[in-house]
Write an enzyme that holds these catalytic residues in place. Structure first.
Site, PDB file in Angstrom:
ATOM      1  N   CYS A 118     -19.859   0.422  -2.288  1.00 40.70           N
ATOM      2  CA  CYS A 118     -20.038  -0.253  -3.584  1.00 40.70           C
ATOM      3  C   CYS A 118     -21.321   0.120  -4.328  1.00 40.70           C
ATOM      4  O   CYS A 118     -21.251   0.622  -5.447  1.00 40.70           O
ATOM      5  CB  CYS A 118     -19.972  -1.756  -3.393  1.00 40.70           C
ATOM      6  N   ASN A 161     -24.108  -6.210  -8.763  1.00 45.63           N
ATOM      7  CA  ASN A 161     -24.409  -5.139  -7.803  1.00 45.63           C
ATOM      8  C   ASN A 161     -25.607  -4.310  -8.257  1.00 45.63           C
ATOM      9  O   ASN A 161     -26.427  -3.888  -7.441  1.00 45.63           O
ATOM     10  CB  ASN A 161     -23.179  -4.237  -7.599  1.00 45.63           C
ATOM     11  N   GLY A 209     -26.389   2.031   0.742  1.00 42.78           N
ATOM     12  CA  GLY A 209     -25.203   2.891   0.860  1.00 42.78           C
ATOM     13  C   GLY A 209     -23.962   2.031   0.772  1.00 42.78           C
ATOM     14  O   GLY A 209     -23.981   0.977   0.140  1.00 42.78           O
ATOM     15  N   GLY A 236     -35.618  -0.260   4.120  1.00 40.12           N
ATOM     16  CA  GLY A 236     -34.800   0.532   5.043  1.00 40.12           C
ATOM     17  C   GLY A 236     -34.565   1.926   4.510  1.00 40.12           C
ATOM     18  O   GLY A 236     -35.331   2.411   3.662  1.00 40.12           O
ATOM     19  N   ASP A 261       0.860  -1.181   0.000  1.00 38.54           N
ATOM     20  CA  ASP A 261       0.000   0.000   0.000  1.00 38.54           C
ATOM     21  C   ASP A 261       0.892   1.225   0.000  1.00 38.54           C
ATOM     22  O   ASP A 261       2.008   1.203   0.522  1.00 38.54           O
ATOM     23  CB  ASP A 261      -0.935   0.012   1.215  1.00 38.54           C
TER      24      ASP A 261
END
Ligand code: NAD
Length: 432
Positions: free
Chosen positions: A262, A210, A259, A255, A30
């Site tokens: 992704c 997704n 959020g 709900g 990283d």
């Protein structure tokens, strides 16, 4: 097999540690020096159940290391996974700057054949882009490209990675497929289905998956709104729908909107990808609009239950975008906090893991020690994220702490009948 994982965030760290657990030699890279320093001294920078133990076990066995030295990591690896962030840009297109930087570094430092695998969620065509960058920067060595999108969920990431529904491999050539099969052999032996395809299809599978899940969430949120208008019960409707095996029960929980790091970014990217190909992804465009309206509707619900908000104090339980994570990116709970503050409320907040991250964005909230402390002196309670510890609150104790016994339960954790019988002014979602 030597593997280099570039990007040691939620995905890179879990994937790197889990691949080490499958027997690979993994070095996680990283550019964030503080993160690597922490990891090298045994401190896990994110909250993810089971991760600390997985990292410690594999470090002890010498199969998992951490570094900021990308050059050495590239040189030593046969396979380089790219797991850097691909944040959304204002128009919806993902920002591929970090992916491009890694591809350039690979071109510069490769010292023999390499397989370059994208774990990051990237639009169709990114594999080709990486390939072009490497070819332009290094004509000497052979390489292959693969796309291996990740489907883990924060909060259960370790288990998801080691017990996936499927493994998707899109590859440019047979050599890449063989290496990828070798890496995932332990999961293949456990009968995990493999989908082997071309790079572009693998890249699209991630957005299609997704996108579809986001549609499902927005669908039930619209049904919840209808239920409120009609006096129906969304949970019964969801159960009745979900028992149809063609539909299935999962992702039918209404709900405050979706959020996280992704769904919002990936739905916007899917819409952008379609526009780039000269078409409109109508369902996704509508899903994005429905989600924005769902989030806005939550504040209306709070006002309907608690009366005018200005000058009142709200107790917000839950800040992360879902339970069992400290991730607050695009959290619907934070949209609620923002709305409350804009409407002139004071906010007391509590979350089991996400308060440090939230403090960086909202330094002026009152951060409480627990749910009861949070409710202390507040005018009403908003349950925004369904952490397990909020499922079994001592409601009598909570009622003594809060000024008026009003609860807006945006996750339908509690039974309306029971709470009303106990004297609460209770509002859920889709259960009028
Ligand atoms: P993250 O922000 O937690 O981690 C990304 C890491 O990459 C950071 O630590 C950053 O410092 C590092 N990085 C960026 N540029 C670098 C470079 N040039 N060299 C070395 N390190 C670099 O992001 P994340 O949540 O792990 O997501 C990573 C990718 O995986 C994204 O494309 C995301 O869409 C995708 N994804 C995420 C999830 C999830 O649940 N978080 C699930 C599936 C897929």
């Amino acid at each position: 097999m030597n593997i280099c994982m570039v990007g040691t965030g939620y995905v890179g760290l879990v994937t790197g540690a889990a691949l080490a657990d499958l027997g690979m030699d993994v070095i996680c890279v990283d550019k964030d020096e503080a993160k690597i320093r922490a990891l090298s001294s045994g401190v896990i920078p994110i909250y993810e159940p089971g991760l600390e133990e997985l990292v410690a076990r594999n470090e002890r066995k010498g199969r998992l290391r951490f570094t900021t030295d990308l050059k050495a990591a590239i040189e030593n690896a046969l396979v380089i996974f790219i797991a850097v962030g691909t944040p959304g840009r204002p128009g919806g297109a993902p920002d591929l700057t970090f992916v491009r930087q890694v591809a350039e570094a690979i071109a510069e430092h490769m010292n023999g054949y390499k397989l370059v695998v994208t774990k990051s969620t990237v639009p169709t065509g990114t594999g080709k882009m990486i390939s072009d960058i490497i070819r332009a920067g290094n004509g000497r060595f052979e390489f292959s490209i693969a796309s291996n999108p990740e489907f883990l969920r924060e909060g259960s990431a370790v288990n998801d990675f080691l017990h996936p529904d499927r493994i998707v491999i899109g590859a440019s050539d047979a050599r890449a497929i063989e290496i990828m099969k070798e890496i995932y052999k332990p999961l293949f032996l456990r009968e995990t289905p493999f989908v082997i395809t071309d790079v572009a299809s693998a890249e699209l599978i991630k957005y299609a998956s997704n996108g579809f899940l986001a549609v499902k969430i927005s669908f039930i949120n619209e049904i919840a709104e209808l239920c409120e208008l009609m006096g129906a019960n969304v949970q019964d409707v969801a159960t009745g729908m979900g028992l149809d095996r063609r539909i299935g029960p999962r992702f039918l929980l209404p709900g405050p909107g979706f959020g996280g790091s992704c769904f919002p970014k990936d739905t916007s990217a899917a819409a952008d990808i379609a526009r780039n190909f000269g078409t409109t992804f109508e369902l996704i465009e509508a899903t994005i609009r429905v989600n924005a309206r769902t989030k806005a509707r939550m504040l209306e619900k709070i006002e309907a239950a608690a009366g005018p908000i200005a000058g009142k104090t709200a107790a917000v339980l839950g800040l992360s975008f879902k339970p069992e994570t400290d991730d607050i990116r695009e959290s619907p709970a934070l949209a609620v906090v923002e709305g409350l503050l804009r409407a002139g409320a004071r906010v007391r907040a509590f979350d089991p893991a996400a308060m440090d991250n939230t403090r960086a964005v909202f330094p002026d909230l009152h951060y409480a020690a627990d749910a009861y402390d949070c409710a202390g002196g507040a005018d009403f309670v908003v349950l925004a994220t369904e952490w397990n510890e909020f499922r079994a609150l001592d409601l009598a104790r909570l009622a003594r702490a809060v000024r008026s016994q009003t609860m807006i339960d945006l996750r339908n954790v509690y039974d309306p009948g029971e709470l009303r019988a106990a004297g609460w002014n209770y509002t859920g979602v889709g259960r009028s």
